[in-house]
Design a protein around this motif. Structure first.
Motif, PDB file in Angstrom:
ATOM      1  N   ALA A 141      -6.450   1.550   9.877  1.00  0.00           N
ATOM      2  CA  ALA A 141      -7.489   1.020   8.976  1.00  0.00           C
ATOM      3  C   ALA A 141      -8.657   1.974   8.808  1.00  0.00           C
ATOM      4  CB  ALA A 141      -7.971  -0.326   9.491  1.00  0.00           C
ATOM      5  N   THR A 142      -8.664   3.067   9.586  1.00  0.00           N
ATOM      6  CA  THR A 142      -9.797   4.003   9.489  1.00  0.00           C
ATOM      7  C   THR A 142      -9.357   5.432   9.166  1.00  0.00           C
ATOM      8  OG1 THR A 142      -9.677   4.296  11.889  1.00  0.00           O
ATOM      9  CG2 THR A 142     -11.304   2.711  11.060  1.00  0.00           C
ATOM     10  N   SER A 143      -8.057   5.642   8.945  1.00  0.00           N
ATOM     11  CA  SER A 143      -7.588   6.994   8.634  1.00  0.00           C
ATOM     12  C   SER A 143      -7.332   7.132   7.128  1.00  0.00           C
ATOM     13  CB  SER A 143      -6.317   7.308   9.434  1.00  0.00           C
ATOM     14  OG  SER A 143      -5.306   6.371   9.122  1.00  0.00           O
ATOM     15  N   PRO A 144      -7.287   8.352   6.604  1.00  0.00           N
ATOM     16  CA  PRO A 144      -7.128   8.551   5.156  1.00  0.00           C
ATOM     17  C   PRO A 144      -5.910   7.842   4.576  1.00  0.00           C
ATOM     18  CG  PRO A 144      -7.532  10.649   6.266  1.00  0.00           C
ATOM     19  CD  PRO A 144      -7.328   9.638   7.336  1.00  0.00           C
ATOM     20  N   VAL A 145      -6.097   7.298   3.371  1.00  0.00           N
ATOM     21  CA  VAL A 145      -5.015   6.618   2.648  1.00  0.00           C
ATOM     22  C   VAL A 145      -4.667   7.476   1.432  1.00  0.00           C
ATOM     23  CG1 VAL A 145      -4.374   4.529   1.383  1.00  0.00           C
ATOM     24  CG2 VAL A 145      -5.828   4.365   3.409  1.00  0.00           C
TER      25      VAL A 145
ATOM     26  N   LYS B   1       2.736  15.293 -10.319  1.00  0.00           N
ATOM     27  CA  LYS B   1       2.630  15.515  -8.883  1.00  0.00           C
ATOM     28  C   LYS B   1       1.147  15.435  -8.500  1.00  0.00           C
ATOM     29  CE  LYS B   1       4.749  18.360  -5.333  1.00  0.00           C
ATOM     30  NZ  LYS B   1       5.214  19.689  -4.976  1.00  0.00           N
ATOM     31  N   MET B   2       0.711  14.204  -8.248  1.00  0.00           N
ATOM     32  CA  MET B   2      -0.710  13.970  -7.950  1.00  0.00           C
ATOM     33  C   MET B   2      -0.860  13.290  -6.593  1.00  0.00           C
ATOM     34  SD  MET B   2      -3.414  11.608 -10.057  1.00  0.00           S
ATOM     35  CE  MET B   2      -4.983  11.114  -9.339  1.00  0.00           C
ATOM     36  N   THR B   3      -1.861  13.739  -5.847  1.00  0.00           N
ATOM     37  CA  THR B   3      -2.187  13.128  -4.558  1.00  0.00           C
ATOM     38  C   THR B   3      -3.646  12.690  -4.629  1.00  0.00           C
ATOM     39  OG1 THR B   3      -0.689  14.653  -3.435  1.00  0.00           O
ATOM     40  CG2 THR B   3      -2.300  13.520  -2.067  1.00  0.00           C
ATOM     41  N   TYR B   4      -3.895  11.408  -4.365  1.00  0.00           N
ATOM     42  CA  TYR B   4      -5.263  10.894  -4.367  1.00  0.00           C
ATOM     43  C   TYR B   4      -5.549  10.321  -2.990  1.00  0.00           C
ATOM     44  CZ  TYR B   4      -9.359   8.165  -5.881  1.00  0.00           C
ATOM     45  OH  TYR B   4     -10.633   7.642  -6.013  1.00  0.00           O
ATOM     46  N   LEU B   5      -6.493  10.942  -2.288  1.00  0.00           N
ATOM     47  CA  LEU B   5      -6.824  10.530  -0.932  1.00  0.00           C
ATOM     48  C   LEU B   5      -8.137   9.743  -0.952  1.00  0.00           C
ATOM     49  CD1 LEU B   5      -6.746  12.700   2.277  1.00  0.00           C
ATOM     50  CD2 LEU B   5      -8.851  11.531   1.658  1.00  0.00           C
ATOM     51  N   VAL B   6      -8.154   8.580  -0.303  1.00  0.00           N
ATOM     52  CA  VAL B   6      -9.363   7.749  -0.222  1.00  0.00           C
ATOM     53  C   VAL B   6      -9.618   7.410   1.242  1.00  0.00           C
ATOM     54  CG1 VAL B   6     -10.511   5.659  -1.049  1.00  0.00           C
ATOM     55  CG2 VAL B   6      -8.726   6.678  -2.418  1.00  0.00           C
ATOM     56  N   MET B   7     -10.860   7.512   1.658  1.00  0.00           N
ATOM     57  CA  MET B   7     -11.224   7.093   3.006  1.00  0.00           C
ATOM     58  C   MET B   7     -11.510   5.590   2.999  1.00  0.00           C
ATOM     59  SD  MET B   7     -10.861   9.535   5.066  1.00  0.00           S
ATOM     60  CE  MET B   7     -11.532   8.710   6.517  1.00  0.00           C
ATOM     61  N   PRO B   8     -10.876   4.815   3.893  1.00  0.00           N
ATOM     62  CA  PRO B   8     -11.164   3.373   3.950  1.00  0.00           C
ATOM     63  C   PRO B   8     -12.607   3.114   4.416  1.00  0.00           C
ATOM     64  CG  PRO B   8      -9.178   3.931   5.213  1.00  0.00           C
ATOM     65  CD  PRO B   8      -9.887   5.211   4.912  1.00  0.00           C
ATOM     66  N   VAL B   9     -13.058   1.889   4.204  1.00  0.00           N
ATOM     67  CA  VAL B   9     -14.374   1.452   4.659  1.00  0.00           C
ATOM     68  C   VAL B   9     -14.126   0.645   5.930  1.00  0.00           C
ATOM     69  CG1 VAL B   9     -16.393   0.060   4.078  1.00  0.00           C
ATOM     70  CG2 VAL B   9     -15.189   1.325   2.284  1.00  0.00           C
ATOM     71  N   GLN B  10     -14.948   0.865   6.936  1.00  0.00           N
ATOM     72  CA  GLN B  10     -14.754   0.098   8.180  1.00  0.00           C
ATOM     73  C   GLN B  10     -15.150  -1.359   7.988  1.00  0.00           C
ATOM     74  OE1 GLN B  10     -16.622   2.928  11.134  1.00  0.00           O
ATOM     75  NE2 GLN B  10     -14.941   2.129  12.344  1.00  0.00           N
ATOM     76  N   ILE B  11     -14.260  -2.264   8.418  1.00  0.00           N
ATOM     77  CA  ILE B  11     -14.538  -3.692   8.264  1.00  0.00           C
ATOM     78  C   ILE B  11     -15.314  -4.169   9.494  1.00  0.00           C
ATOM     79  CG2 ILE B  11     -13.532  -5.979   7.886  1.00  0.00           C
ATOM     80  CD1 ILE B  11     -10.932  -4.592   7.063  1.00  0.00           C
ATOM     81  N   ARG B  12     -16.481  -4.779   9.223  1.00  0.00           N
ATOM     82  CA  ARG B  12     -17.249  -5.373  10.323  1.00  0.00           C
ATOM     83  C   ARG B  12     -16.955  -6.867  10.296  1.00  0.00           C
ATOM     84  NH1 ARG B  12     -20.501  -1.476   8.249  1.00  0.00           N
ATOM     85  NH2 ARG B  12     -21.159   0.135   9.694  1.00  0.00           N
TER      86      ARG B  12
END
Length: 331
Positions: free
Chosen positions: A306-310, A319-330
């Protein structure tokens, strides 16, 4: 100056000359005139300066200009490398990356798109520190002229948005690009666009992309985007955060927002899921931006925790790669 454009077109010239006009005012007048020919002539204005007269079927306008000698010269390219790039590949690369570039001038190098020209491929990359887009397209043309066959440059996003707009309304199939130290010149048909290059070391973005994943989701892109667009109305009241819950047993994904004092929303959509169930949160705008830029029926999300790149990738498309960083759930 970071951006320069020169364009030419056929006209009936009775007497040659030069004049410089205020661009916005000139454009605002011309764009509102009825279809048909216009006549442009210049005269000396009372009290000095230039007065340009624009005559059309609907009437006449006069605009104050200035001497063309005061207009800065666009840079000429004398040396450096020249590459021929296919327009289709260029547009594909720009559409898939421009939206990820930074708008913060403090991160100067990130306000551009990084272009890597290799013998057979053209790679585009853009990141603002929260997400990363990488598009790899085929060059299908001759190699770069010059000794070295590889080249890496970072071009301001502002320039490339203008280039994308100009290419979209043109008919060119390929354009030539001259790379000089510090600048790039794009040339095709009767168009020429010059741009400075951004200085500095672009981040090594390749090392940010994980090589292995424990979980994978395949989902219909339009269904996913539709759900996000609806739920984003509530996410707006909660720092734009949306929670995505993987349900491996039922092979479905749930999107939810719980915005205190405002309301809550939840949607479910079918998905092919492998790996254990997991809850992960995102900035809804980042997900929507990526899905809008992807031109495919289905998309794949690959993730570990839940905290590593998606990673988002289109299935069977560019051929596309889109990387998003998740938001930490409190909790």
């Amino acid at each position: 100056e970071s951006l320069g454009i020169r364009t030419s077109f056929s006209a009936q010239v009775e007497e040659g000359g030069k004049l410089t006009l205020p661009s916005r005012l000139f454009n605002d007048i011309i764009s509102r005139l009825p279809a048909g020919d216009i006549t442009l002539e210049d005269n000396e204005a009372d009290g000095g300066g230039i007065l340009a007269t624009i005559t059309s079927l609907s009437g006449q306008y006069q605009v104050r200009g200035m001497g063309a000698d005061e207009f800065p010269e666009l840079p000429e390219v004398s040396e450096g490398k020249v590459a021929t790039l296919p327009v289709a590949a260029l547009i594909e690369g720009l559409q898939g990356t421009l939206f990820s570039s930074s708008t913060e001038e403090t991160k100067q190098i990130l306000t551009g798109v990084h272009l890597s020209l290799r013998q057979e491929t053209l790679e585009f990359a853009a990141t603002d520190g929260h997400r990363l887009s990488v598009v790899e397209t085929s060059r299908q043309d001759e190699a770069i002229e010059g000794d070295e066959t590889e080249l890496e440059v970072t071009i301001p996003a502002k320039t490339l948005r203008e280039l994308e707009r100009m290419l979209a309304i043109g008919q060119a199939s390929a354009i030539s690009v001259h790379f000089d130290p510090g600048q790039a010149v794009f040339e095709w048909a009767d168009q020429r666009l010059t741009s400075r290059l951004l200085e500095g070391q672009y981040p090594n973005y390749r090392q940010l992309i994980p090589r292995q994943f424990e979980r994978q989701i395949t989902v219909d892109r339009r269904l996913f985007l539709g759900s996000l667009e609806r739920i984003s109305v509530l996410a707006d009241a909660r720092n734009n955060v949306v929670k995505l819950s993987m349900d491996t047993d039922n092979q479905e994904v749930a999107l939810s927002v719980d915005a205190q004092d405002v309301g809550m929303g939840r949607e479910k959509l079918p998905a092919q899921i492998s790996g254990d169930s997991l809850d992960v949160a995102f900035n809804v705008k980042y997900l929507m931006d990526g899905l809008k830029a992807i031109d495919a029926t289905e998309v794949q999300l690959q993730l570990n925790t839940a905290t590593s790149p998606v990673i988002l990738t289109p299935l069977g498309a560019v051929k596309m790669t889109y990387l998003v960083m998740p938001v930490q759930i409190r909790s």
